[in-house]
Motif scaffolding. Structure first.
Motif, short mmCIF file in Angstrom:
data_model
loop_
_atom_site.label_atom_id
_atom_site.label_comp_id
_atom_site.label_asym_id
_atom_site.label_seq_id
_atom_site.Cartn_x
_atom_site.Cartn_y
_atom_site.Cartn_z
N SER A 108 123.86 66.28 35.60
CA SER A 108 123.51 67.12 36.75
C SER A 108 122.17 66.64 37.26
CB SER A 108 123.45 68.60 36.37
OG SER A 108 122.45 68.83 35.38
N PRO A 109 122.02 66.45 38.57
CA PRO A 109 120.77 65.91 39.11
C PRO A 109 119.63 66.91 38.96
CG PRO A 109 122.27 66.55 40.88
CD PRO A 109 123.05 66.67 39.61
N ARG A 110 118.48 66.41 38.48
CA ARG A 110 117.30 67.24 38.33
C ARG A 110 116.33 66.90 39.44
NH1 ARG A 110 119.33 70.42 37.12
NH2 ARG A 110 117.62 71.64 36.28
N PRO A 111 115.99 67.84 40.32
CA PRO A 111 115.05 67.58 41.41
C PRO A 111 113.75 66.96 40.90
CG PRO A 111 116.08 69.71 41.73
CD PRO A 111 116.52 69.22 40.38
N GLY A 112 113.33 65.90 41.56
CA GLY A 112 112.09 65.23 41.18
C GLY A 112 112.29 63.97 40.36
N THR A 113 113.49 63.78 39.80
CA THR A 113 113.74 62.58 39.00
C THR A 113 114.11 61.40 39.90
OG1 THR A 113 116.09 63.11 38.73
CG2 THR A 113 114.57 63.98 37.06
N ILE A 114 114.07 60.22 39.32
CA ILE A 114 114.43 59.01 40.06
C ILE A 114 115.89 59.07 40.51
CG2 ILE A 114 114.66 56.50 39.90
CD1 ILE A 114 112.38 56.60 37.80
N ALA A 115 116.77 59.50 39.61
CA ALA A 115 118.19 59.59 39.96
C ALA A 115 118.42 60.57 41.09
CB ALA A 115 119.00 59.98 38.73
N TRP A 116 117.73 61.67 41.09
CA TRP A 116 117.87 62.68 42.15
C TRP A 116 117.42 62.11 43.49
CZ3 TRP A 116 113.82 65.27 44.85
CH2 TRP A 116 114.25 66.35 45.65
N ARG A 117 116.35 61.29 43.46
CA ARG A 117 115.81 60.74 44.70
C ARG A 117 116.64 59.58 45.24
NH1 ARG A 117 110.85 60.83 41.80
NH2 ARG A 117 110.86 58.54 41.75
N LYS A 118 117.20 58.78 44.34
CA LYS A 118 117.74 57.49 44.78
C LYS A 118 119.23 57.29 44.54
CE LYS A 118 113.32 55.07 44.23
NZ LYS A 118 112.65 53.87 43.64
N MET A 119 119.87 58.14 43.75
CA MET A 119 121.25 57.87 43.36
C MET A 119 122.17 59.03 43.74
SD MET A 119 120.46 56.34 39.56
CE MET A 119 119.22 55.06 39.34
N PRO A 120 123.23 58.76 44.47
CA PRO A 120 124.16 59.84 44.82
C PRO A 120 124.91 60.33 43.59
CG PRO A 120 125.06 57.72 45.49
CD PRO A 120 123.66 57.45 45.03
N ASP A 121 125.10 61.63 43.50
CA ASP A 121 125.87 62.23 42.41
C ASP A 121 127.35 62.04 42.75
OD1 ASP A 121 126.69 63.68 40.22
OD2 ASP A 121 126.17 65.64 41.08
N ASP A 122 127.85 60.82 42.49
CA ASP A 122 129.13 60.41 43.06
C ASP A 122 130.33 60.54 42.13
OD1 ASP A 122 128.37 58.43 41.33
OD2 ASP A 122 128.47 56.78 42.77
N VAL A 123 130.13 61.04 40.92
CA VAL A 123 131.27 61.27 40.02
C VAL A 123 131.74 62.70 40.23
CG1 VAL A 123 132.10 61.28 37.65
CG2 VAL A 123 130.38 59.60 38.36
N PRO A 124 132.98 62.91 40.69
CA PRO A 124 133.46 64.27 40.97
C PRO A 124 133.36 65.18 39.75
CG PRO A 124 134.97 62.64 41.87
CD PRO A 124 133.99 61.89 41.01
#
Length: 432
Positions: free
Chosen positions: A326-342
């Motif tokens: 689950s994307p955590r606001p403020g992390t690199i993944a949240w900023r740069k990577m779409p949460d693309d796995v349904p």
């Protein structure tokens, strides 16, 4: 006048340790704990941001406390922990009824809220303020913060860079705990083997374990959480050589796919992780090893997930702690990577992984049937059974009461995937 406090905690063992430390500070001011928020003069909510579920629980608790404050405007409310970053403007707008926000280990603003002499309670790590032990086991933070900055993790942004406590300070705390009937300590760090690298004489975790092993009344030493790149052969030799140190490792892998590991910025390859596990088992063949795995990380393909399943099958961990990304606001993944796995794919993968993990854990635990395992009795479960853990971290329930803090030899008579059950070999260990 603030005399009663209610302290609510969610999250990891670090949060538990922080809450215990704060409670010790309150005790030094003559304050007393209460079981319900509506009976308190101050409510402290210690939060976690690693998983959305933990944040949701904190939000629910804040909602309940807000209603109490509407009826009692004099109630003081403090929020601490990983939900609190360097900037609190958004939190202040969302929760205007909160009196103070404090980052992890930032106890001073809360102590000022209760008008206590914060300067009398020690420095950043409160070296003279020890948590009051409530049983035979205790958590002892030894290194705070994290320098790893994995893409999915909020911890470095909330807890800051790695900061180690001096050995003599930790020894004093553990000696105090041992003198107050604590028989087992768990040394804590977000990456516990990073301990000491920032100190002048650069001791490592093994050096600290050797110092603590000399404390006479201390029986057992555990440690978590491990990070593969920080786990040196010298540290592993100390674990293997020191009788008081348990052969039990929490060694997160997160994924069995090199592509995913690289995207996560974990800092190691699958081959390097396999080599580290092989090194542990070469020194300690019976060591217990648990791990953490995230499924549904951005970009994770079915082939990536299959590699994770293959790794879990190959290494046969004692326990796998699983979570859907689950994307955590403020992390690199949240900023740069779409949460693309349904979400439905994440759920399906999680179920498949959990099924494999449960089968393997059950198979491993069944090998312990009719063996004798030594546990340190920790307390009583909600079902009324005394329990403890083996050297390798297996949870064991006793069929009869036993004295907390006692080392008891238990003959294992039942083995499930998550716990064992048995009877004390020595009837003298049983309490009437």
């Amino acid at each position: 006048m603030i005399e009663r406090y209610f302290l609510w905690t969610v999250g990891c063992q670090m949060n538990v340790a922080d809450s215990e430390k704060l409670a010790a500070g309150f005790t030094r001011l003559g304050m007393e704990p209460v079981a319900e928020a509506n009976s308190a003069d101050i409510v402290v909510i210690n939060t976690c941001s690693v998983r959305q579920h933990a944040e949701d629980r904190a939000y629910s608790q804040l909602g309940r406390v807000r209603l109490i404050k509407e009826e009692r405007p004099d109630l003081k409310i403090a929020v601490m922990g990983c939900m609190v970053g360097q900037r609190t403007r958004d939190l202040e707008k969302r929760f205007p009824f909160v009196d103070v926000f404090a980052r992890p280990q930032q106890f001073e603003p809360i102590m000022e809220l209760v008008e206590g002499p914060a300067e009398d309670l020690g420095g950043e790590f409160w070296p003279s303020t020890f948590a009051v032990p409530e049983g035979p086991t205790a958590y002892v933070p030894i290194v705070h913060g994290c320098d790893k900055f994995c893409t999915y993790c909020i911890v470095p942004y909330r807890r800051g860079r790695e900061r180690s406590r001096p050995i003599d300070e930790i020894v004093r705390e553990v000696a105090y705990l041992a003198a107050n009937d604590v028989r087992e300590v768990t040394l804590l760090g977000q990456t516990v083997e990073a301990y000491g690298h920032d100190l002048d004489d650069t001791p490592d975790l093994g050096d600290l374990m050797r110092e603590l092993s000399a404390i006479e009344r201390l029986t057992r030493i555990r440690f978590l959480t491990s990070y593969p790149k920080d786990m040196t052969h010298r540290i592993l030799e100390a674990v293997a050589e020191l009788p008081k140190v348990m052969e039990c490792f929490s060694l997160p892998v997160q994924s069995g796919s090199d592509a995913v590991l690289d995207s996560m910025r974990r800092g190691y390859t699958k081959a390097e992780y396999l080599e580290k596990v092989a090194e542990v088992r070469a020194l300690m063949p019976d060591a217990g090893i648990t791990t953490d795995v995230i499924v549904g990380y951005p970009g994770e393909t079915e082939a990536d997930f299959e590699e994770t399943l293959e790794l879990v099958e190959a290494l046969r961990f004692d326990k796998v702690h699983t979570a859907a990304y689950s994307p955590r606001p403020g992390t690199i993944a949240w900023r740069k990577m779409p949460d693309d796995v349904p979400a439905e794919v994440k759920s399906e993968r999680l179920q498949r992984l959990n099924a494999v993990e449960e089968r393997i854990s059950r198979e491993i635990n069944k090998t312990l049937l009719n063996t004798t395992q030594t546990i340190l009795v920790e307390g009583v479960s909600k079902k009324g059974q005394h329990y403890g853990r083996t050297r390798t971290g297996k949870l064991v329930h006793l069929d009869a009461p036993a004295r907390p803090g006692a080392l008891v030899d238990v003959r294992i008579e039942h083995a499930g995937p998550f716990a064992l059950r048995g009877s004390a070999v020595d009837a003298l260990a049983v309490v009437d």
